[in-house]
Scaffold this motif. Structure first.
Motif, PDB file in Angstrom:
ATOM      1  N   GLY A 256       2.345  -6.555  -4.209  1.00  0.00           N
ATOM      2  CA  GLY A 256       3.002  -7.717  -4.782  1.00  0.00           C
ATOM      3  C   GLY A 256       3.202  -7.564  -6.275  1.00  0.00           C
ATOM      4  O   GLY A 256       2.387  -6.955  -6.972  1.00  0.00           O
TER       5      GLY A 256
ATOM      6  N   ASP B 145      11.099  -6.538  -3.037  1.00  0.00           N
ATOM      7  CA  ASP B 145      12.392  -6.986  -3.540  1.00  0.00           C
ATOM      8  C   ASP B 145      12.797  -6.154  -4.754  1.00  0.00           C
ATOM      9  O   ASP B 145      12.219  -6.316  -5.838  1.00  0.00           O
ATOM     10  CB  ASP B 145      12.297  -8.467  -3.918  1.00  0.00           C
ATOM     11  CG  ASP B 145      13.642  -9.053  -4.341  1.00  0.00           C
ATOM     12  OD1 ASP B 145      14.584  -8.269  -4.584  1.00  0.00           O
ATOM     13  OD2 ASP B 145      13.740 -10.295  -4.448  1.00  0.00           O
TER      14      ASP B 145
ATOM     15  N   ALA C  13       0.943  -9.728  -0.953  1.00  0.00           N
ATOM     16  CA  ALA C  13       2.332  -9.520  -0.552  1.00  0.00           C
ATOM     17  C   ALA C  13       2.290  -8.510   0.605  1.00  0.00           C
ATOM     18  O   ALA C  13       1.245  -7.896   0.849  1.00  0.00           O
ATOM     19  CB  ALA C  13       3.168  -8.983  -1.715  1.00  0.00           C
ATOM     20  N   PRO C  14       3.385  -8.319   1.331  1.00  0.00           N
ATOM     21  CA  PRO C  14       4.705  -8.944   1.148  1.00  0.00           C
ATOM     22  C   PRO C  14       4.742 -10.382   1.673  1.00  0.00           C
ATOM     23  O   PRO C  14       3.697 -10.931   2.051  1.00  0.00           O
ATOM     24  CB  PRO C  14       5.616  -8.024   1.953  1.00  0.00           C
ATOM     25  CG  PRO C  14       4.736  -7.514   3.053  1.00  0.00           C
ATOM     26  CD  PRO C  14       3.382  -7.334   2.428  1.00  0.00           C
ATOM     27  N   LYS C  15       5.943 -10.934   1.729  1.00  0.00           N
ATOM     28  CA  LYS C  15       6.103 -12.302   2.212  1.00  0.00           C
ATOM     29  C   LYS C  15       5.601 -12.408   3.652  1.00  0.00           C
ATOM     30  O   LYS C  15       5.777 -11.497   4.453  1.00  0.00           O
ATOM     31  CB  LYS C  15       7.570 -12.731   2.144  1.00  0.00           C
ATOM     32  CG  LYS C  15       8.158 -12.789   0.743  1.00  0.00           C
ATOM     33  CD  LYS C  15       9.596 -13.266   0.778  1.00  0.00           C
ATOM     34  CE  LYS C  15      10.216 -13.300  -0.618  1.00  0.00           C
ATOM     35  NZ  LYS C  15      10.445 -11.930  -1.149  1.00  0.00           N
TER      36      LYS C  15
ATOM     37  N   TYR D  89       5.608 -15.902   5.397  1.00  0.00           N
ATOM     38  CA  TYR D  89       5.664 -17.327   5.733  1.00  0.00           C
ATOM     39  C   TYR D  89       6.910 -17.709   6.532  1.00  0.00           C
ATOM     40  O   TYR D  89       7.194 -18.898   6.696  1.00  0.00           O
ATOM     41  CB  TYR D  89       5.556 -18.191   4.466  1.00  0.00           C
ATOM     42  CG  TYR D  89       6.518 -17.826   3.352  1.00  0.00           C
ATOM     43  CD1 TYR D  89       7.809 -18.344   3.316  1.00  0.00           C
ATOM     44  CD2 TYR D  89       6.131 -16.952   2.350  1.00  0.00           C
ATOM     45  CE1 TYR D  89       8.686 -18.011   2.307  1.00  0.00           C
ATOM     46  CE2 TYR D  89       7.002 -16.622   1.322  1.00  0.00           C
ATOM     47  CZ  TYR D  89       8.276 -17.151   1.303  1.00  0.00           C
ATOM     48  OH  TYR D  89       9.149 -16.807   0.289  1.00  0.00           O
TER      49      TYR D  89
ATOM     50  N   ALA E  48      10.175 -12.317   7.859  1.00  0.00           N
ATOM     51  CA  ALA E  48       9.486 -11.698   6.721  1.00  0.00           C
ATOM     52  C   ALA E  48       8.654 -10.506   7.199  1.00  0.00           C
ATOM     53  O   ALA E  48       8.248 -10.455   8.363  1.00  0.00           O
ATOM     54  CB  ALA E  48       8.592 -12.724   6.031  1.00  0.00           C
TER      55      ALA E  48
ATOM     56  N   ARG F 236       1.994  -9.330   6.374  1.00  0.00           N
ATOM     57  CA  ARG F 236       1.008  -8.469   5.712  1.00  0.00           C
ATOM     58  C   ARG F 236       0.183  -7.641   6.696  1.00  0.00           C
ATOM     59  O   ARG F 236      -0.853  -7.086   6.342  1.00  0.00           O
ATOM     60  CB  ARG F 236       0.093  -9.330   4.831  1.00  0.00           C
ATOM     61  CG  ARG F 236       0.872 -10.035   3.746  1.00  0.00           C
ATOM     62  CD  ARG F 236       0.023 -10.929   2.867  1.00  0.00           C
ATOM     63  NE  ARG F 236       0.889 -11.673   1.955  1.00  0.00           N
ATOM     64  CZ  ARG F 236       0.472 -12.626   1.136  1.00  0.00           C
ATOM     65  NH1 ARG F 236      -0.815 -12.956   1.101  1.00  0.00           N
ATOM     66  NH2 ARG F 236       1.336 -13.254   0.339  1.00  0.00           N
TER      67      ARG F 236
END
Length: 329
Positions: free
Chosen positions: A149, A172, A249-251, A253, A257, A260
């Motif tokens: 992250g 990203d 991270a990563p996303k 939610y 996505a 993790r």
């Protein structure tokens, strides 16, 4: 300031981290000064109890309180590494020419102080959560610190590990460029993940049927058959042994996505494959979520859970050595 500190009651430290060591030598050595009380006073100065004692107005909101506390932590780190590091440039002008060569230890900490002092954006982790990781870094820094992250707290983490390697992995690519534009001293890399959060349940079941995922044979680099293994990381991630790994991270939610799952599995494998002495400190954030909690209990193991607070868990994972069986825990 010296008179003020002397009148203050001793600060209480909620989170402590200690290691024990033994020595066979009978030589009496002068103990090294410990910086912990100094940092405790910095934290205490930002606490509500200090404000009450000195009859000061409380901070108007949580963000300002966290920002002030964060500046106190970084400021304490600056003082510690100035006093206890031999090759660090002095922060106090004495009128005597400084013959030391400039180092990269203090500048990143000063940059962090400037950044957080002039920004309204604060790290997502709470002060209590940050303090656990900070206490470990005080003990083992300089070290190899891998962070999943890249965000508003990245400059803070790097400033807590002066002289060490702190590497951030971010999904990203545009965000990487945005952060590095404001903080060019950070070391960050764009990485791709090959999982989705909606696959979490199936991946948990299928990894036990794949021999390349088994604990006895687990590896990360080039392990294409084990979908939980992160195979697209920079070579430096595989070449280094990491003393501390932060998974924020990563996303994770929404269904599409990356989740993790791979980060947790790969961190566990890297920690278990450690060749150096000592443990690997693994921190996992957002353990209030179902997937993070389930994968932590499957791969990082409850028996290695050292402490935690809020949404953060701290594991101390030892090298695995010779292992058998199909379960990590």
């Amino acid at each position: 300031m010296g008179i003020l500190v002397n009148k203050l009651p001793p600060p209480s430290t909620q989170y402590t981290y200690s290691t024990s060591s033994s020595s066979s030598s009978n030589t009496i050595q002068k103990p090294k000064p410990k910086p912990f009380p100094l940092v405790s006073y910095f934290i205490f100065l930002s606490s509500s109890s200090f404000q009450t004692t000195m009859n000061l107005r409380p901070f108007p909101d949580r963000k300002i309180s966290i920002a002030f506390s964060l500046l106190a932590l970084i400021g304490g780190a600056v003082v510690i590494f100035t006093i206890f590091t031999n090759d660090t440039t002095n922060l106090i002008c004495t009128g005597t020419p400084n013959t030391h060569q400039p180092t990269t230890i203090i500048p990143i900490q000063l940059r962090a102080i400037l950044h957080y002092a002039t920004s309204r954006t604060v790290p997502q982790q709470s002060l209590a959560e940050i303090s656990i990781s900070f206490n470990v870094l005080k003990s083992i820094s300089p070290c190899n610190f891998l962070v999943f992250g890249l965000g508003h707290d990245s400059l803070m983490w790097a400033s807590f590990n002066p002289g060490g390697l702190t590497l951030f992995l971010e999904e990203d690519p545009k965000w990487v460029q945005t952060v590095l534009k404001d903080a060019p001293d950070l070391k960050a890399a764009h990485v791709k993940y090959r999982t989705q959060l909606q696959e979490a349940d199936e991946l948990m079941k299928s990894y036990r049927r794949e021999p390349e995922c088994a604990p006895a044979k687990s590896y990360v680099k080039g392990n294409e058959r084990c979908k939980l293994a992160l195979t697209g990381l920079p070579d430096v991630v595989y070449d280094k042994e990491w003393d501390m790994i932060m998974i924020d991270a990563p996303k994770g939610y929404y269904a599409e996505a990356p989740g993790r799952m791979g980060a947790i599995y790969s961190a566990a494998v890297m920690a278990r494959n450690r060749k150096k002495s000592g443990v690997t400190h693994v921190f996992l954030h957002d353990v209030d979520r179902k997937v993070e909690k389930a994968y932590a209990e499957e791969f990082l193991c409850r028996k290695y859970l050292k402490d935690g607070t809020g949404r953060l868990w701290h594991f101390e994972i030892p090298p695995a050595g010779n292992v058998t069986g199909d379960r990590f825990c």
